[in-house]
Design a protein around this motif. Structure first.
Motif, PDB file in Angstrom:
ATOM      1  N   PRO A 114       0.713  -1.224   0.020  1.00 48.77           N
ATOM      2  CA  PRO A 114      -0.076   0.006   0.038  1.00 48.77           C
ATOM      3  C   PRO A 114       0.949   1.322   0.130  1.00 48.77           C
ATOM      4  CG  PRO A 114      -0.987  -1.744   1.320  1.00 48.77           C
ATOM      5  CD  PRO A 114       0.393  -2.136   0.804  1.00 48.77           C
ATOM      6  N   LEU A 115       1.933   1.195   0.679  1.00 45.65           N
ATOM      7  CA  LEU A 115       2.925   2.479   0.868  1.00 45.65           C
ATOM      8  C   LEU A 115       3.553   3.004  -0.489  1.00 45.65           C
ATOM      9  CD1 LEU A 115       4.411   4.430   2.588  1.00 45.65           C
ATOM     10  CD2 LEU A 115       6.573   2.571   2.569  1.00 45.65           C
ATOM     11  N   PHE A 116       3.903   1.823  -1.331  1.00 46.36           N
ATOM     12  CA  PHE A 116       4.342   1.757  -2.484  1.00 46.36           C
ATOM     13  C   PHE A 116       3.297   2.359  -3.801  1.00 46.36           C
ATOM     14  CE2 PHE A 116       5.551   0.550  -6.791  1.00 46.36           C
ATOM     15  CZ  PHE A 116       6.591   0.994  -7.194  1.00 46.36           C
ATOM     16  N   LEU A 117       2.129   1.728  -3.610  1.00 49.52           N
ATOM     17  CA  LEU A 117       0.936   2.025  -4.822  1.00 49.52           C
ATOM     18  C   LEU A 117       0.459   3.158  -4.655  1.00 49.52           C
ATOM     19  CD1 LEU A 117      -0.248  -1.745  -4.940  1.00 49.52           C
ATOM     20  CD2 LEU A 117       1.168  -0.572  -6.393  1.00 49.52           C
ATOM     21  N   GLU A 118       0.329   3.910  -3.156  1.00 53.26           N
ATOM     22  CA  GLU A 118      -0.360   5.039  -3.001  1.00 53.26           C
ATOM     23  C   GLU A 118       0.128   6.275  -4.027  1.00 53.26           C
ATOM     24  OE1 GLU A 118      -1.205   7.917   0.867  1.00 53.26           O
ATOM     25  OE2 GLU A 118      -0.019   6.419   1.129  1.00 53.26           O
ATOM     26  N   GLY A 119      -0.768   6.903  -4.541  1.00 52.72           N
ATOM     27  CA  GLY A 119      -0.733   8.087  -5.398  1.00 52.72           C
ATOM     28  C   GLY A 119      -0.061   7.561  -6.730  1.00 52.72           C
ATOM     29  N   LYS A 120      -0.065   6.488  -6.990  1.00 49.63           N
ATOM     30  CA  LYS A 120       0.715   6.060  -8.433  1.00 49.63           C
ATOM     31  C   LYS A 120      -0.609   5.647  -9.216  1.00 49.63           C
ATOM     32  CE  LYS A 120       5.364   4.649  -6.901  1.00 49.63           C
ATOM     33  NZ  LYS A 120       5.172   4.889  -5.400  1.00 49.63           N
ATOM     34  N   ASP A 121      -0.540   6.079 -10.412  1.00 50.00           N
ATOM     35  CA  ASP A 121      -1.637   5.779 -11.649  1.00 50.00           C
ATOM     36  C   ASP A 121      -1.295   4.337 -12.254  1.00 50.00           C
ATOM     37  OD1 ASP A 121       0.071   6.449 -13.508  1.00 50.00           O
ATOM     38  OD2 ASP A 121      -0.531   8.309 -14.079  1.00 50.00           O
ATOM     39  N   GLN A 122      -2.194   3.904 -12.790  1.00 54.30           N
ATOM     40  CA  GLN A 122      -1.842   2.414 -13.429  1.00 54.30           C
ATOM     41  C   GLN A 122      -0.802   2.255 -14.368  1.00 54.30           C
ATOM     42  OE1 GLN A 122      -3.343  -0.274 -11.878  1.00 54.30           O
ATOM     43  NE2 GLN A 122      -1.777  -1.350 -13.039  1.00 54.30           N
ATOM     44  N   ALA A 123      -0.791   3.544 -15.102  1.00 57.20           N
ATOM     45  CA  ALA A 123       0.487   3.506 -16.134  1.00 57.20           C
ATOM     46  C   ALA A 123       1.822   3.722 -15.527  1.00 57.20           C
ATOM     47  CB  ALA A 123       0.246   4.877 -17.006  1.00 57.20           C
ATOM     48  N   THR A 124       1.891   4.207 -14.383  1.00 59.82           N
ATOM     49  CA  THR A 124       3.094   4.388 -13.803  1.00 59.82           C
ATOM     50  C   THR A 124       3.509   2.867 -13.125  1.00 59.82           C
ATOM     51  OG1 THR A 124       2.921   6.753 -13.141  1.00 59.82           O
ATOM     52  CG2 THR A 124       4.563   5.331 -11.916  1.00 59.82           C
ATOM     53  N   ILE A 125       2.550   2.381 -12.628  1.00 62.14           N
ATOM     54  CA  ILE A 125       2.845   1.031 -11.833  1.00 62.14           C
ATOM     55  C   ILE A 125       3.288   0.040 -13.077  1.00 62.14           C
ATOM     56  CG2 ILE A 125       1.616  -1.079 -10.974  1.00 62.14           C
ATOM     57  CD1 ILE A 125      -0.246   1.298  -9.456  1.00 62.14           C
ATOM     58  N   ASP A 126       2.566   0.109 -14.302  1.00 55.25           N
ATOM     59  CA  ASP A 126       2.796  -0.699 -15.251  1.00 55.25           C
ATOM     60  C   ASP A 126       4.199  -0.674 -15.793  1.00 55.25           C
ATOM     61  OD1 ASP A 126       0.398  -2.074 -15.084  1.00 55.25           O
ATOM     62  OD2 ASP A 126      -0.463  -0.722 -16.911  1.00 55.25           O
ATOM     63  N   ARG A 127       4.543   0.758 -15.924  1.00 55.80           N
ATOM     64  CA  ARG A 127       5.808   1.022 -16.446  1.00 55.80           C
ATOM     65  C   ARG A 127       7.114   0.513 -15.130  1.00 55.80           C
ATOM     66  NH1 ARG A 127       9.057   5.020 -14.797  1.00 55.80           N
ATOM     67  NH2 ARG A 127       7.172   6.160 -13.947  1.00 55.80           N
ATOM     68  N   LEU A 128       6.766   0.600 -14.163  1.00 54.91           N
ATOM     69  CA  LEU A 128       7.610  -0.012 -13.078  1.00 54.91           C
ATOM     70  C   LEU A 128       7.862  -1.341 -13.132  1.00 54.91           C
ATOM     71  CD1 LEU A 128       7.069   2.560 -10.213  1.00 54.91           C
ATOM     72  CD2 LEU A 128       9.370   2.381 -11.396  1.00 54.91           C
ATOM     73  N   ALA A 129       6.630  -2.100 -13.143  1.00 55.90           N
ATOM     74  CA  ALA A 129       6.510  -3.620 -13.372  1.00 55.90           C
ATOM     75  C   ALA A 129       7.378  -4.087 -14.619  1.00 55.90           C
ATOM     76  CB  ALA A 129       5.141  -4.098 -13.335  1.00 55.90           C
ATOM     77  N   ALA A 130       7.338  -3.349 -15.815  1.00 57.32           N
ATOM     78  CA  ALA A 130       8.082  -3.697 -17.013  1.00 57.32           C
ATOM     79  C   ALA A 130       9.409  -3.670 -16.797  1.00 57.32           C
ATOM     80  CB  ALA A 130       7.533  -3.040 -18.125  1.00 57.32           C
ATOM     81  N   GLN A 131       9.924  -3.120 -15.848  1.00 56.37           N
ATOM     82  CA  GLN A 131      11.418  -2.780 -15.914  1.00 56.37           C
ATOM     83  C   GLN A 131      12.345  -3.932 -15.547  1.00 56.37           C
ATOM     84  OE1 GLN A 131      12.920   0.852 -14.091  1.00 56.37           O
ATOM     85  NE2 GLN A 131      11.326   1.931 -14.659  1.00 56.37           N
ATOM     86  N   SER A 132      11.668  -4.895 -14.703  1.00 56.46           N
ATOM     87  CA  SER A 132      12.211  -6.029 -14.146  1.00 56.46           C
ATOM     88  C   SER A 132      12.213  -7.030 -15.334  1.00 56.46           C
ATOM     89  CB  SER A 132      11.565  -6.450 -13.094  1.00 56.46           C
ATOM     90  OG  SER A 132      11.805  -7.975 -12.946  1.00 56.46           O
ATOM     91  N   PRO A 133      13.159  -7.780 -15.604  1.00 50.01           N
ATOM     92  CA  PRO A 133      13.166  -8.847 -16.523  1.00 50.01           C
ATOM     93  C   PRO A 133      12.031  -9.884 -16.104  1.00 50.01           C
ATOM     94  CG  PRO A 133      15.287  -8.409 -15.873  1.00 50.01           C
ATOM     95  CD  PRO A 133      14.537  -7.606 -15.009  1.00 50.01           C
TER      96      PRO A 133
END
Length: 240
Positions: free
Chosen positions: A185-204
């Protein structure tokens, strides 16, 4: 029975760590600062699964409060073998705009708090034990707006590596875990889905980490990893 104290144990990663260590057969003290009800819920889940747990409160940066917390753990379970410092706060801003009160707040919890708890751990932990501090992969990733937070965690890494050497002769390991983006919850708070998806995609591995992923690394360092010492373990799916 080995005994673990998990600071910030009422939070997302902290609660996962507490429950994982309990599942590994440890008695666990679930520490909280202001969220006693959440800590009690973690204790309840551990007990429902057949484990042993208590909740202990206090400001991690307050030496007297942490001494009392360690006293409570020793009184309940007879000693302390593993100390995990997950307690921390993250306040984000470009460096140029950062409110310096926020810098001081992070310094108090992330640096002083880790120092105070590590000091108590170094005085009390039993042979064969492990001290596990928490850094962040952002010390390498260098995301904008994370300057003050990453700086506080860089200090945690420095004290961790020094303490590992100062514990010579005690048979105690001292390491730090540095998670990448983790779906709390601490990390996801205030982030839109596009930002979350972009961060998720950075990992192999193309996903965010989970609290359970991080707890797996803590369990390794707390248990079988007796030859891993004075290290920072980047737990981020290969992002950095």
């Amino acid at each position: 029975m080995r005994v673990a104290l998990v600071t910030g144990g009422s939070g997302g990663i902290g609660s996962a760590v507490a429950e994982r260590l309990a599942a590994d057969g440890m008695a666990v003290a679930v520490h909280y600062a202001g969220r006693k009800a959440a800590a009690d819920e973690v204790v309840g889940r551990i007990e429902d699964a057949g484990g042993k747990a208590i909740a202990v409160g206090g400001d991690v940066a307050d030496e007297a409060a942490m001494a009392a917390a360690f006293d409570a753990v020793e009184e309940a379970f007879g000693g302390v073998d593993v100390v995990v410092n997950t307690a921390g706060i993250m306040l984000l801003s470009p460096l140029v705009d950062l409110n310096l009160d926020d810098l001081d707040r992070m310094h108090r919890t992330n640096i002083r708090g880790t120092f105070v708890v590590s000091q108590q751990a170094a005085r009390r932990i039993r042979g064969g034990g492990a001290i596990i501090n928490f850094s962040t992969s952002v010390t390498r990733l260098a995301f904008p707006t994370y300057a003050a937070y990453a700086a506080s965690k860089g200090a945690v890494e420095a004290m961790t590596l020094v303490l590992a050497r100062e514990m010579r002769g005690r048979d105690v390991t001292v390491n730090a875990v540095a998670p990448g983006p983790t779906a709390t919850p601490l990390f996801l708070e205030g982030k839109d889905q596009a930002t979350i998806d972009r961060l998720a995609a950075q990992s192999p591995l193309e996903r965010l980490g989970t609290p359970e992923d991080v707890a797996e690394t803590v369990a390794f360092l707390a248990g079988p990893a007796r030859w891993v010492n004075g290290q920072v373990i980047y737990t981020n799916g290969g992002m950095a």
